[in-house]
Design an enzyme around this catalytic site. Sequence first.
Site, PDB file in Angstrom:
ATOM      1  N   ASN A  11       0.859  -1.189   0.000  1.00 21.81           N
ATOM      2  CA  ASN A  11       0.000   0.000   0.000  1.00 21.81           C
ATOM      3  C   ASN A  11       0.893   1.236   0.000  1.00 21.81           C
ATOM      4  OD1 ASN A  11      -1.852   2.006   0.488  1.00 21.81           O
ATOM      5  ND2 ASN A  11      -2.262   1.404   2.609  1.00 21.81           N
ATOM      6  N   TRP A  12       0.968   1.883  -1.147  1.00 18.50           N
ATOM      7  CA  TRP A  12       1.892   3.030  -1.275  1.00 18.50           C
ATOM      8  C   TRP A  12       1.312   4.295  -0.649  1.00 18.50           C
ATOM      9  CZ3 TRP A  12       3.743   2.547  -7.115  1.00 18.50           C
ATOM     10  CH2 TRP A  12       4.376   1.313  -7.273  1.00 18.50           C
ATOM     11  N   LYS A  13       0.058   4.253  -0.251  1.00 20.47           N
ATOM     12  CA  LYS A  13      -0.610   5.422   0.357  1.00 20.47           C
ATOM     13  C   LYS A  13      -0.412   6.657  -0.537  1.00 20.47           C
ATOM     14  CE  LYS A  13       0.292   3.364   4.808  1.00 20.47           C
ATOM     15  NZ  LYS A  13       0.069   3.450   6.218  1.00 20.47           N
ATOM     16  N   HIS A  99      -9.471   0.772   5.042  1.00 24.44           N
ATOM     17  CA  HIS A  99      -8.138   0.959   5.642  1.00 24.44           C
ATOM     18  C   HIS A  99      -8.270   1.888   6.855  1.00 24.44           C
ATOM     19  CE1 HIS A  99      -4.037   2.318   6.210  1.00 24.44           C
ATOM     20  NE2 HIS A  99      -3.690   1.169   5.647  1.00 24.44           N
ATOM     21  N   GLU A 101      -6.727   4.364   7.827  1.00 17.74           N
ATOM     22  CA  GLU A 101      -6.659   5.809   7.544  1.00 17.74           C
ATOM     23  C   GLU A 101      -7.962   6.314   6.938  1.00 17.74           C
ATOM     24  OE1 GLU A 101      -2.952   5.340   5.495  1.00 17.74           O
ATOM     25  OE2 GLU A 101      -2.115   4.744   7.421  1.00 17.74           O
ATOM     26  N   GLU A 171      -5.259  -5.215  10.861  1.00 24.34           N
ATOM     27  CA  GLU A 171      -4.233  -4.180  10.996  1.00 24.34           C
ATOM     28  C   GLU A 171      -4.502  -3.364  12.256  1.00 24.34           C
ATOM     29  OE1 GLU A 171      -2.364  -2.978   7.134  1.00 24.34           O
ATOM     30  OE2 GLU A 171      -4.324  -2.050   7.012  1.00 24.34           O
ATOM     31  N   GLY A 177       2.325   2.239  10.657  1.00 23.86           N
ATOM     32  CA  GLY A 177       3.226   3.378  10.440  1.00 23.86           C
ATOM     33  C   GLY A 177       3.932   3.848  11.697  1.00 23.86           C
ATOM     34  N   SER A 217       3.462  -2.179  10.435  1.00 22.72           N
ATOM     35  CA  SER A 217       4.919  -2.134  10.583  1.00 22.72           C
ATOM     36  C   SER A 217       5.603  -3.472  10.292  1.00 22.72           C
ATOM     37  CB  SER A 217       5.298  -1.604  11.965  1.00 22.72           C
ATOM     38  OG  SER A 217       4.800  -0.281  12.129  1.00 22.72           O
ATOM     39  N   GLY A 238       2.777  -1.156   4.332  1.00 21.72           N
ATOM     40  CA  GLY A 238       2.780   0.268   3.996  1.00 21.72           C
ATOM     41  C   GLY A 238       4.198   0.749   3.725  1.00 21.72           C
ATOM     42  N   GLY A 239       4.820   1.353   4.743  1.00 25.43           N
ATOM     43  CA  GLY A 239       6.145   1.974   4.584  1.00 25.43           C
ATOM     44  C   GLY A 239       7.165   1.084   3.875  1.00 25.43           C
TER      45      GLY A 239
HETATM   46  C1  PEP Z   1      -0.757  -0.114   5.921  1.00 27.26           C
HETATM   47  O1  PEP Z   1      -0.728   0.945   5.319  1.00 27.26           O
HETATM   48  O2  PEP Z   1      -1.703  -0.871   5.731  1.00 27.26           O
HETATM   49  C2  PEP Z   1       0.341  -0.450   6.831  1.00 27.26           C
HETATM   50  C3  PEP Z   1       0.285  -1.594   7.469  1.00 27.26           C
HETATM   51  O3  PEP Z   1       1.349   0.469   6.973  1.00 27.26           O
HETATM   52  P1  PEP Z   1       2.779   0.204   7.682  1.00 27.26           P
HETATM   53  O4  PEP Z   1       3.326  -1.089   7.110  1.00 27.26           O
HETATM   54  O5  PEP Z   1       3.613   1.392   7.302  1.00 27.26           O
HETATM   55  O6  PEP Z   1       2.550   0.101   9.146  1.00 27.26           O
END
Ligand code: PEP
Length: 261
Positions: A11-13, A99, A101, A171, A177, A217, A238-239
């Site tokens: 997920n590049w957000k 998600h 966010e 999640e 994040g 994470s 994500g990251g």
């Molecule tokens: C996500 O965006 O779904 C996520 C899990 O982000 P991160 O890996 O950065 O915690």
Amino acid sequence: MRERKPFVGGNWKMNTNRTTSADLTRGVIDALSSVNNAEIAIFPPFPYLLSVRSILRDRGSSIKLGAQDCYHKPDGAFTGEVSLDMLKDCGVQTVLVGHSERRHVIGESDEMINTKLRAVVDAGLIAILCIGETLDQRESGHTDPVNQRQLRTGLADVSADAFERIVIAYEPVWAIGTGKTATPEDAQDVHGKLRKLLAQMYNTDVAQRTRIIYGGSVKGANAEELFRQPDIDGGLIGGASLKAPEFAQIVKAASVTAAKT
Ligand code: PEP
């Protein structure tokens, strides 16, 4: 060998630009060309879907193209929204729904998320239903009821047949994040309970077939111990998905552990 093929999504957000989204796509394709025991998807921002799709297609890649959100109406006066027909027109195969966010920054309700999920499935695309508790909810002992409520409401009026096109992503919000990851045991505890709930809501076949992936994470360094858990079938990243070598390391961890466990 596990019966469920692992699913790993990047997920590049709201990150990358025209150049870096193309570079990242090429990097991911190159780094993952030898992996075939995992379903992989990348979720670029809307403006780059078409260019990322061209790269995937030109390179003959099986990596799925994903969208980070959608609107459930087919067309009309919904300024700023993007319909599923538009996404399909851009080659999208899978869509994130709910998600954290979208829930906690944008304010989407469980009901809105359910409406979107049904629209994604009806459009013939794969829906990734994201659920997870906040830190307050965890600390006040509400982890299980929150996840169960989000699963039940997210799946309201969804038939067992639709599970061909549904992946659940657990999640925990406090882990997204933040660099904090659920321990493999804590994550397994939630995943196991979610699978049991799917069996109650539907049947054991649906529960056994459905991929329940973990997000929060996940890094190259902790992926394998998470994916070794019997009910963790991959990850939503994500990251770490913004760095092709690290994303590839995570996908390979999912592929290798699925072959071994
Ligand atoms: C996500 O965006 O779904 C996520 C899990 O982000 P991160 O890996 O950065 O915690």
